[in-house]
Structures are given as structure tokens and as C-alpha cells.
Design a protein around this motif. Sequence first.
Motif, PDB file in Angstrom:
ATOM      1  N   ARG A 156       0.834  -1.214   0.000  1.00 17.18           N
ATOM      2  CA  ARG A 156       0.000   0.000   0.000  1.00 17.18           C
ATOM      3  C   ARG A 156       0.862   1.255   0.000  1.00 17.18           C
ATOM      4  NH1 ARG A 156      -2.921  -2.678   3.808  1.00 17.18           N
ATOM      5  NH2 ARG A 156      -2.298  -1.223   5.424  1.00 17.18           N
ATOM      6  N   GLU A 157       1.932   1.247   0.795  1.00 13.23           N
ATOM      7  CA  GLU A 157       2.833   2.401   0.809  1.00 13.23           C
ATOM      8  C   GLU A 157       3.501   2.604  -0.548  1.00 13.23           C
ATOM      9  OE1 GLU A 157       3.895   4.695   3.221  1.00 13.23           O
ATOM     10  OE2 GLU A 157       2.227   4.018   4.466  1.00 13.23           O
ATOM     11  N   ALA A 158       3.972   1.523  -1.133  1.00 12.72           N
ATOM     12  CA  ALA A 158       4.670   1.613  -2.416  1.00 12.72           C
ATOM     13  C   ALA A 158       3.729   2.097  -3.512  1.00 12.72           C
ATOM     14  CB  ALA A 158       5.287   0.264  -2.774  1.00 12.72           C
ATOM     15  N   PHE A 159       2.561   1.484  -3.609  1.00 11.14           N
ATOM     16  CA  PHE A 159       1.618   1.893  -4.646  1.00 11.14           C
ATOM     17  C   PHE A 159       1.065   3.286  -4.371  1.00 11.14           C
ATOM     18  CE2 PHE A 159       1.139  -2.690  -5.920  1.00 11.14           C
ATOM     19  CZ  PHE A 159       1.614  -2.500  -7.208  1.00 11.14           C
ATOM     20  N   GLY A 160       0.923   3.652  -3.107  1.00 11.33           N
ATOM     21  CA  GLY A 160       0.499   5.015  -2.783  1.00 11.33           C
ATOM     22  C   GLY A 160       1.515   6.030  -3.263  1.00 11.33           C
ATOM     23  N   SER A 161       2.783   5.742  -3.053  1.00 16.21           N
ATOM     24  CA  SER A 161       3.847   6.618  -3.530  1.00 16.21           C
ATOM     25  C   SER A 161       3.826   6.730  -5.056  1.00 16.21           C
ATOM     26  CB  SER A 161       5.201   6.070  -3.053  1.00 16.21           C
ATOM     27  OG  SER A 161       6.256   6.796  -3.610  1.00 16.21           O
ATOM     28  N   PHE A 162       3.670   5.589  -5.713  1.00 18.91           N
ATOM     29  CA  PHE A 162       3.622   5.583  -7.175  1.00 18.91           C
ATOM     30  C   PHE A 162       2.437   6.401  -7.692  1.00 18.91           C
ATOM     31  CE2 PHE A 162       1.893   3.591 -11.045  1.00 18.91           C
ATOM     32  CZ  PHE A 162       2.925   3.897 -11.920  1.00 18.91           C
ATOM     33  N   ARG A 184       0.677   8.764  -6.162  1.00 20.02           N
ATOM     34  CA  ARG A 184       0.835  10.194  -5.875  1.00 20.02           C
ATOM     35  C   ARG A 184       1.800  10.851  -6.860  1.00 20.02           C
ATOM     36  NH1 ARG A 184       0.659   8.003  -0.797  1.00 20.02           N
ATOM     37  NH2 ARG A 184       2.936   8.053  -0.567  1.00 20.02           N
ATOM     38  N   GLY A 185       2.871  10.155  -7.209  1.00 18.73           N
ATOM     39  CA  GLY A 185       3.824  10.697  -8.181  1.00 18.73           C
ATOM     40  C   GLY A 185       3.207  10.861  -9.558  1.00 18.73           C
ATOM     41  N   GLU A 187      -0.263  -3.600 -12.288  1.00 22.03           N
ATOM     42  CA  GLU A 187      -0.241  -4.358 -11.033  1.00 22.03           C
ATOM     43  C   GLU A 187      -1.162  -3.690 -10.003  1.00 22.03           C
ATOM     44  OE1 GLU A 187       1.268  -7.250 -10.074  1.00 22.03           O
ATOM     45  OE2 GLU A 187       2.313  -7.626 -11.957  1.00 22.03           O
ATOM     46  N   LEU A 188      -1.137  -2.361  -9.940  1.00 23.66           N
ATOM     47  CA  LEU A 188      -2.028  -1.648  -9.027  1.00 23.66           C
ATOM     48  C   LEU A 188      -3.489  -1.835  -9.430  1.00 23.66           C
ATOM     49  CD1 LEU A 188      -2.773   0.234  -6.712  1.00 23.66           C
ATOM     50  CD2 LEU A 188      -2.154   2.181  -8.185  1.00 23.66           C
ATOM     51  N   TYR A 189      -3.787  -1.731 -10.724  1.00 26.15           N
ATOM     52  CA  TYR A 189      -5.164  -1.929 -11.182  1.00 26.15           C
ATOM     53  C   TYR A 189      -5.674  -3.311 -10.791  1.00 26.15           C
ATOM     54  CZ  TYR A 189      -4.313   2.045 -14.393  1.00 26.15           C
ATOM     55  OH  TYR A 189      -4.016   3.259 -14.943  1.00 26.15           O
ATOM     56  N   THR A 190      -4.822  -4.314 -10.936  1.00 22.85           N
ATOM     57  CA  THR A 190      -5.222  -5.681 -10.595  1.00 22.85           C
ATOM     58  C   THR A 190      -5.524  -5.798  -9.106  1.00 22.85           C
ATOM     59  OG1 THR A 190      -3.932  -6.574 -12.419  1.00 22.85           O
ATOM     60  CG2 THR A 190      -4.511  -8.103 -10.650  1.00 22.85           C
ATOM     61  N   PRO A 219     -10.653  -3.590  -2.018  1.00 18.81           N
ATOM     62  CA  PRO A 219     -11.105  -2.199  -1.880  1.00 18.81           C
ATOM     63  C   PRO A 219     -10.072  -1.262  -1.254  1.00 18.81           C
ATOM     64  CG  PRO A 219     -12.809  -3.709  -1.127  1.00 18.81           C
ATOM     65  CD  PRO A 219     -11.582  -4.541  -1.396  1.00 18.81           C
ATOM     66  N   ALA A 220      -9.163  -1.769  -0.446  1.00 15.98           N
ATOM     67  CA  ALA A 220      -8.135  -0.906   0.154  1.00 15.98           C
ATOM     68  C   ALA A 220      -7.258  -0.274  -0.926  1.00 15.98           C
ATOM     69  CB  ALA A 220      -7.272  -1.712   1.136  1.00 15.98           C
ATOM     70  N   TYR A 221      -7.013  -1.007  -1.990  1.00 18.15           N
ATOM     71  CA  TYR A 221      -6.212  -0.459  -3.088  1.00 18.15           C
ATOM     72  C   TYR A 221      -7.065   0.420  -3.994  1.00 18.15           C
ATOM     73  CZ  TYR A 221      -2.578  -3.538  -1.469  1.00 18.15           C
ATOM     74  OH  TYR A 221      -1.640  -4.151  -0.688  1.00 18.15           O
ATOM     75  N   ARG A 222      -8.358   0.176  -4.008  1.00 20.76           N
ATOM     76  CA  ARG A 222      -9.259   1.013  -4.793  1.00 20.76           C
ATOM     77  C   ARG A 222      -9.253   2.441  -4.266  1.00 20.76           C
ATOM     78  NH1 ARG A 222     -14.048  -2.247  -4.931  1.00 20.76           N
ATOM     79  NH2 ARG A 222     -12.542  -3.782  -5.598  1.00 20.76           N
ATOM     80  N   THR A 223      -9.006   2.593  -2.987  1.00 19.27           N
ATOM     81  CA  THR A 223      -8.880   3.925  -2.409  1.00 19.27           C
ATOM     82  C   THR A 223      -7.736   4.681  -3.071  1.00 19.27           C
ATOM     83  OG1 THR A 223      -9.730   3.122  -0.302  1.00 19.27           O
ATOM     84  CG2 THR A 223      -8.512   5.183  -0.243  1.00 19.27           C
ATOM     85  N   LEU A 224      -6.634   3.993  -3.327  1.00 14.86           N
ATOM     86  CA  LEU A 224      -5.490   4.625  -3.998  1.00 14.86           C
ATOM     87  C   LEU A 224      -5.839   5.026  -5.427  1.00 14.86           C
ATOM     88  CD1 LEU A 224      -2.602   2.231  -2.871  1.00 14.86           C
ATOM     89  CD2 LEU A 224      -3.154   4.483  -1.941  1.00 14.86           C
TER      90      LEU A 224
END
Length: 192
Positions: free
Chosen positions: A69-75, A77-78, A120-123, A129-134
Motif C-alpha cells: 500500500r505504501e509503495a503503490f500510494g507513492s507511485f 501520488r507521483g 499491477e495496481l489496477y489488478t 477495496p483498500a487499493y481502490r482507495t489509492l
Amino acid sequence: MSAPDSPRTRTQRPRRHDPDRRERIVAACLDVIAEHGVAGTSHRRVAAAADVPLGSMTYHFDGMDELLREAFGSFARGAAAQFERRMAGARTPGEAVQAVTTLITHDVFATQRDLVLSHELYTLAARDPAYRTLTNDWMRRSRDALGRHFDPATCRVLDAFVEGMTIHRALDTEPHDDVDVLDAVRRLAQVP
């Protein structure tokens, strides 16, 4: 025969001062995901890529899910910040159309790494749902950036077009003509 060193007589190595370790682990995690996919990402691989002891992984993150979650959140946001910068440079409707075109033709999925990380994030977001927030935050920021120049309905259509067209361009084996993208964005935005 000499007695083993007691804890007091052993030479202790100085502690490594590494204030950016957490951020380095997050960046290394993205590199590992880009190379091995989420399924092939492990604490061991990330620790090796970040050049940190394996124990640092559990010190900084509760588990792999938090790290992902941290890694994909960083990606995300960038990527959103890049989108915002591109759109902020536009001053006229024509410049906004050109900015959207440049996002599609040069910015989004500019590298194979970005393409892999996005998918990978889309998948993950499709399953959890936690990743859907991102992804929802990423889409909201993109639409807000578009909203400086276009009405809400046009923003939704353009945002979907950016996603879809960049995927097609990244995965298609045929060459692309940027003029086709520019013409399509003009039609969608209803800007001559």
C-alpha cells in the motif's frame, strides 16, 4: 583455550544512521514489483534491492500488505502530481487540449516500469477495496487537474480516454501517430 568474548568485551559495530531507510524500502519495493510482479515480491527480495537487513522490513512495516500500500500510494501520488503539473501549465483551451495529448503520448506509461506498476495496481484494486482507495484518489486528482479547463462531464470522459488510450498505445504493436490522439482529444473536449 581462550574464553569466549563476553557481551561486554565484544566489539560492537556502530549503528548505521539511515534516516531514509523507510523511503528506500518503498522505492525498492516498486522496483521489485516492476521486475517480478506483486506475486513475486517478497520481504527478502525487497530487502536485498534496498540493501537493508531483512529485519528492517518488519521494523518499518507490519507486513507485506502495508508495504505494498505504501509503495503503490507513492507511485500513484507521483503519477497524479505529474498529471497536475502538465495541466497546470495550460492557459487556454487549446493549450489544455495539447497538455492532455502530451499526457497520453509522452507522460503516462512513459516507461515499461510505469506500465507494469500501473497494471499491477489496477489488478490489486480490482480485488481489494483498500487499493481502490489509492486508484480513486489518483482519478480524483486527475479529474481535478482537468477541471481547471473542462466541465465535469468532459473531465470524466477525458480521464477515461487518457487511461484507455495510453494502455492501447503501450500494448499495441503498430506505430502510433500523435496527431490522431490530438484530433480525438479535440473532439472529446469540443475545442477546435
